[in-house]
Design a protein around this motif. Structure first.
Motif, PDB file in Angstrom:
ATOM      1  N   GLU A 104      -3.572 -53.800  13.366  1.00 34.82           N
ATOM      2  CA  GLU A 104      -3.830 -55.091  14.003  1.00 34.82           C
ATOM      3  C   GLU A 104      -5.328 -55.258  14.298  1.00 34.82           C
ATOM      4  O   GLU A 104      -5.903 -56.333  14.088  1.00 34.82           O
ATOM      5  N   MET A 105      -5.971 -54.171  14.757  1.00 35.75           N
ATOM      6  CA  MET A 105      -7.419 -54.228  15.017  1.00 35.75           C
ATOM      7  C   MET A 105      -8.168 -54.493  13.715  1.00 35.75           C
ATOM      8  O   MET A 105      -9.126 -55.279  13.674  1.00 35.75           O
ATOM      9  N   GLU A 106      -7.736 -53.846  12.659  1.00 30.62           N
ATOM     10  CA  GLU A 106      -8.399 -54.050  11.356  1.00 30.62           C
ATOM     11  C   GLU A 106      -8.253 -55.498  10.905  1.00 30.62           C
ATOM     12  O   GLU A 106      -9.187 -56.112  10.381  1.00 30.62           O
ATOM     13  N   ARG A 107      -7.047 -56.066  11.122  1.00 29.77           N
ATOM     14  CA  ARG A 107      -6.815 -57.454  10.720  1.00 29.77           C
ATOM     15  C   ARG A 107      -7.745 -58.391  11.502  1.00 29.77           C
ATOM     16  O   ARG A 107      -8.392 -59.265  10.926  1.00 29.77           O
ATOM     17  N   ILE A 108      -7.871 -58.144  12.812  1.00 30.66           N
ATOM     18  CA  ILE A 108      -8.716 -59.005  13.651  1.00 30.66           C
ATOM     19  C   ILE A 108     -10.193 -58.870  13.224  1.00 30.66           C
ATOM     20  O   ILE A 108     -10.904 -59.860  13.059  1.00 30.66           O
ATOM     21  N   LEU A 109     -10.626 -57.597  13.021  1.00 28.63           N
ATOM     22  CA  LEU A 109     -12.028 -57.373  12.624  1.00 28.63           C
ATOM     23  C   LEU A 109     -12.318 -58.049  11.287  1.00 28.63           C
ATOM     24  O   LEU A 109     -13.367 -58.660  11.072  1.00 28.63           O
ATOM     25  N   ILE A 131     -13.016 -49.976  11.055  1.00 28.83           N
ATOM     26  CA  ILE A 131     -12.746 -48.733  11.798  1.00 28.83           C
ATOM     27  C   ILE A 131     -12.918 -47.541  10.844  1.00 28.83           C
ATOM     28  O   ILE A 131     -12.406 -47.572   9.721  1.00 28.83           O
ATOM     29  N   SER A 132     -13.626 -46.495  11.314  1.00 28.15           N
ATOM     30  CA  SER A 132     -13.904 -45.352  10.416  1.00 28.15           C
ATOM     31  C   SER A 132     -12.614 -44.598  10.086  1.00 28.15           C
ATOM     32  O   SER A 132     -11.675 -44.556  10.894  1.00 28.15           O
ATOM     33  N   GLU A 133     -12.613 -43.991   8.889  1.00 26.99           N
ATOM     34  CA  GLU A 133     -11.441 -43.230   8.447  1.00 26.99           C
ATOM     35  C   GLU A 133     -11.203 -42.038   9.394  1.00 26.99           C
ATOM     36  O   GLU A 133     -10.073 -41.673   9.687  1.00 26.99           O
ATOM     37  N   ARG A 134     -12.305 -41.451   9.893  1.00 18.80           N
ATOM     38  CA  ARG A 134     -12.184 -40.287  10.782  1.00 18.80           C
ATOM     39  C   ARG A 134     -11.465 -40.687  12.076  1.00 18.80           C
ATOM     40  O   ARG A 134     -10.535 -40.012  12.523  1.00 18.80           O
ATOM     41  N   PHE A 135     -11.908 -41.836  12.656  1.00 15.92           N
ATOM     42  CA  PHE A 135     -11.263 -42.295  13.882  1.00 15.92           C
ATOM     43  C   PHE A 135      -9.774 -42.531  13.625  1.00 15.92           C
ATOM     44  O   PHE A 135      -8.910 -42.119  14.396  1.00 15.92           O
ATOM     45  N   LYS A 136      -9.509 -43.214  12.477  1.00 21.80           N
ATOM     46  CA  LYS A 136      -8.111 -43.564  12.170  1.00 21.80           C
ATOM     47  C   LYS A 136      -7.242 -42.314  12.088  1.00 21.80           C
ATOM     48  O   LYS A 136      -6.183 -42.233  12.698  1.00 21.80           O
ATOM     49  N   SER A 137      -7.730 -41.300  11.329  1.00 27.50           N
ATOM     50  CA  SER A 137      -6.865 -40.135  11.142  1.00 27.50           C
ATOM     51  C   SER A 137      -6.674 -39.374  12.468  1.00 27.50           C
ATOM     52  O   SER A 137      -5.611 -38.839  12.744  1.00 27.50           O
ATOM     53  N   GLU A 138      -7.732 -39.348  13.302  1.00 29.93           N
ATOM     54  CA  GLU A 138      -7.583 -38.628  14.579  1.00 29.93           C
ATOM     55  C   GLU A 138      -6.719 -39.404  15.575  1.00 29.93           C
ATOM     56  O   GLU A 138      -5.932 -38.828  16.308  1.00 29.93           O
ATOM     57  N   TYR A 139      -6.882 -40.729  15.568  1.00 34.34           N
ATOM     58  CA  TYR A 139      -6.168 -41.539  16.551  1.00 34.34           C
ATOM     59  C   TYR A 139      -4.688 -41.684  16.200  1.00 34.34           C
ATOM     60  O   TYR A 139      -3.812 -41.639  17.073  1.00 34.34           O
ATOM     61  N   VAL A 140      -4.442 -41.830  14.906  1.00 35.81           N
ATOM     62  CA  VAL A 140      -3.056 -42.114  14.500  1.00 35.81           C
ATOM     63  C   VAL A 140      -2.157 -40.888  14.661  1.00 35.81           C
ATOM     64  O   VAL A 140      -0.978 -41.006  14.970  1.00 35.81           O
ATOM     65  N   ARG A 141      -2.728 -39.685  14.503  1.00 36.21           N
ATOM     66  CA  ARG A 141      -1.921 -38.468  14.543  1.00 36.21           C
ATOM     67  C   ARG A 141      -1.210 -38.281  15.901  1.00 36.21           C
ATOM     68  O   ARG A 141      -1.842 -38.264  16.948  1.00 36.21           O
ATOM     69  N   GLY A 142       0.088 -38.150  15.886  1.00 39.49           N
ATOM     70  CA  GLY A 142       0.843 -37.889  17.122  1.00 39.49           C
ATOM     71  C   GLY A 142       0.713 -36.419  17.511  1.00 39.49           C
ATOM     72  O   GLY A 142       0.437 -35.572  16.671  1.00 39.49           O
TER      73      GLY A 142
END
Ligand code: NAD
Length: 477
Positions: free
Chosen positions: A396-401, A410-421
């Motif tokens: 959703e953030m990517e769509r808005i941006l 959004i950086s790929e590094r942030f995405k992989s770290e943030y998304v991981r449960g």
């Protein structure tokens, strides 16, 4: 107060520390005595037929306090094991569990044996026989008494013990919870092996978050670059040294082992040294540092932080005056005797006490016990759901941006770290970190808040004893 002329025994040392704290409390003498004494110590002598002859072994299981059950504490294999030692260690377990709010009473066990003298299959026979004796008397039992590893024991011994319990209690659905520190495939938990060393790291990180406390130790700044001496590169010392040097930028300037010490002002490479010890049996001959055969003398070298992580009473009346470290963190149990404690306090040394510093082990053991009783791995229910929620937010953030025309996104590094449960290891580390921070805060409040308290040990004992006393009172004692 002058230092005692005679060095007290380990148990007397723990009692003296307890007494120092209890004098500042308003407990009835009866309750004070009830908390101090060790409830029971079981001694067993059993024979095992090995190498064509019967060998007799002596073991102990001591229960210090049953204000909460089960009681909990490690089992140690060492030639020095004796009743005084297990009782001291059991008492420390009571205070430790209370300090970190692990819902257990204190216990400890030991077997007088040098594990290096026996082959694996012989050790298995001896361990199973010892476990048989303890299980028979409910001294190994998921709801009464739950051992764990200590000096000279580890996952392997715990696996033998849990299997022995299962053979004797074939219908107990909670059998796996009868000991902790088991291998993963026998009901263990991620992060238990490293837990005590990891807890030492978290304890130091928390200490260095408070500039006022750091100043009390005549130090400044953060952990980065601090010179550290470690005694004992076993389970606790190895993990503490590894994490502190690899993740916090400390310099391990000396490692002390049974056969001597390795000194290197530029930092001893911990992993290499561990490999060298595994291959040769000691630190001698290690190429990346200077070897000295008088290991104990290396405790007296210049450093910022001293981490005794081997055994009790190594800092005593004979060497306390010469210790140069301004900060000591007791990774081992009882490394500083009561007499040495007085000498060091008089010198202004700050000591982070054992009942707090090495509580990481019992904390993660508590998580393992809960996991065993709930029969489900931590994170199993929520991990993917958490990931899906995070992924939804990121998209959703990517769509808005994107619709706002923002470049880069959004950086790929942030995405992989943030998304991981969070999986079990992340949850265990988070729970351990939280426990170490919370317990430090509770000690710190007393340390800074009371005019009659000037060290962390008394502060820790005050917090613990008050909790144990409250527990006894609510039971009607
Ligand atoms: P361990 O057997 O894995 O390691 C002990 C290390 O100390 C070994 O490498 C040994 O060679 C070394 N050593 C022994 N005597 C020495 C001496 N005189 N000088 C220098 N080195 C010496 O034991 P561990 O489990 O790491 O336990 C160490 C201490 O930490 C003990 O006091 C134990 O009670 C305490 N502790 C352990 C745990 C745990 O989870 N294992 C938890 C809390 C407290």
């Amino acid at each position: 107060m002058n230092a005692p002329l005679r060095e007290p025994s380990f148990r007397e040392s723990v009692d003296l520390m307890f007494n120092r704290a209890v004098r500042l409390m308003d407990l009835s003498p009866g309750l004070e005595e009830k908390i101090r004494v060790c409830n029971s110590t079981y001694t067993v002598r059993f024979g095992v037929r090995l190498r064509g002859a019967i060998h007799t072994f002596t073991g102990y299981r001591s229960v210090h306090s049953e204000h909460m059950e089960p009681v909990k504490g490690g089992i140690r294999y060492a030639m020095g094991v004796n009743q005084d030692e297990v009782e001291a260690l059991a008492a420390l377990m009571t205070y430790k569990c209370a300090l970190v709010e692990a819902p257990f009473g204190g216990s400890k066990g030991g077997l007088r044996i040098d594990p290096r003298e026996w082959d694996e299959h012989e050790l298995e026979q001896i361990t199973r026989r010892f476990a048989f004796e303890l299980v028979k008397r409910d001294l190994i039992n998921p709801s009464q008494n739950v051992p764990a590893p200590d000096m000279g024991t580890g996952e392997r011994e715990m696996a033998w013990m849990v299997d022995q319990y299962k053979r004797m209690n074939t219908t107990d659905i909670n059998a796996a919870a009868c000991v902790t520190g088991k291998p993963l495939n026998a009901g263990g938990i991620h992060g238990r092996v490293e837990a005590t060393g990891r807890g030492v790291q978290y304890a130091l990180q928390e200490f260095f978050r408070h500039p006022e406390d750091v100043k009390r130790a005549r130090l400044a700044g953060g952990l980065e670059g601090k010179r550290v001496i470690v005694q004992g590169l076993g389970n606790v010392g190895y993990h503490a040294a590894k994490f502190l040097s690899e993740e916090d930028g400390v310099k391990i300037v000396a490692v002390i082992e049974r056969d001597g010490a390795i000194l290197n002002p530029n930092g001893v490479p911990v992993e290499f040294l561990k490999t060298h010890i595994a291959a040769t049996g000691g630190v001698k001959g290690f190429p990346r540092g200077t070897y000295v055969d008088d290991g104990a003398a290396a405790l007296e070298e210049e450093c910022d932080i001293l981490i005794p992580a081997a055994m009790e009473s190594v800092i005593n009346l004979t060497n306390a005056e010469r210790i140069k470290a301004p900060l000591i963190i007791e990774a081992a149990n009882g490394p500083v005797t009561a007499g040495a404690d007085e000498v060091l306090r008089a010198k202004g040394v700050v000591i982070i006490p054992d009942l707090y510093a090495n509580a990481g082990g019992v904390t993660v053991s508590y998580f393992e016990w809960v996991k065993n009783l709930s029969h489900i791995r931590f994170g199993r229910m929520q991990r993917r759901q958490e990931e899906a929620q995070h992924a939804l937010l990121v998209s959703e953030m990517e769509r808005i941006l994107h619709s706002a025309g923002v470049k880069g996104g959004i950086s790929e590094r942030f995405k992989s770290e943030y998304v991981r449960g969070a999986g079990e290891l992340e949850l265990v580390r988070s729970g351990l970190d939280d426990t170490m921070r919370t317990a430090y805060q509770s000690m710190r409040e007393v340390w800074h808040g009371r005019k009659d308290v000037d060290d962390l040990r008394v502060a820790a004992y005050l917090v613990s004893i008050a909790r144990v006393a409250a527990s006894y009172r609510s039971k009607g004692l």
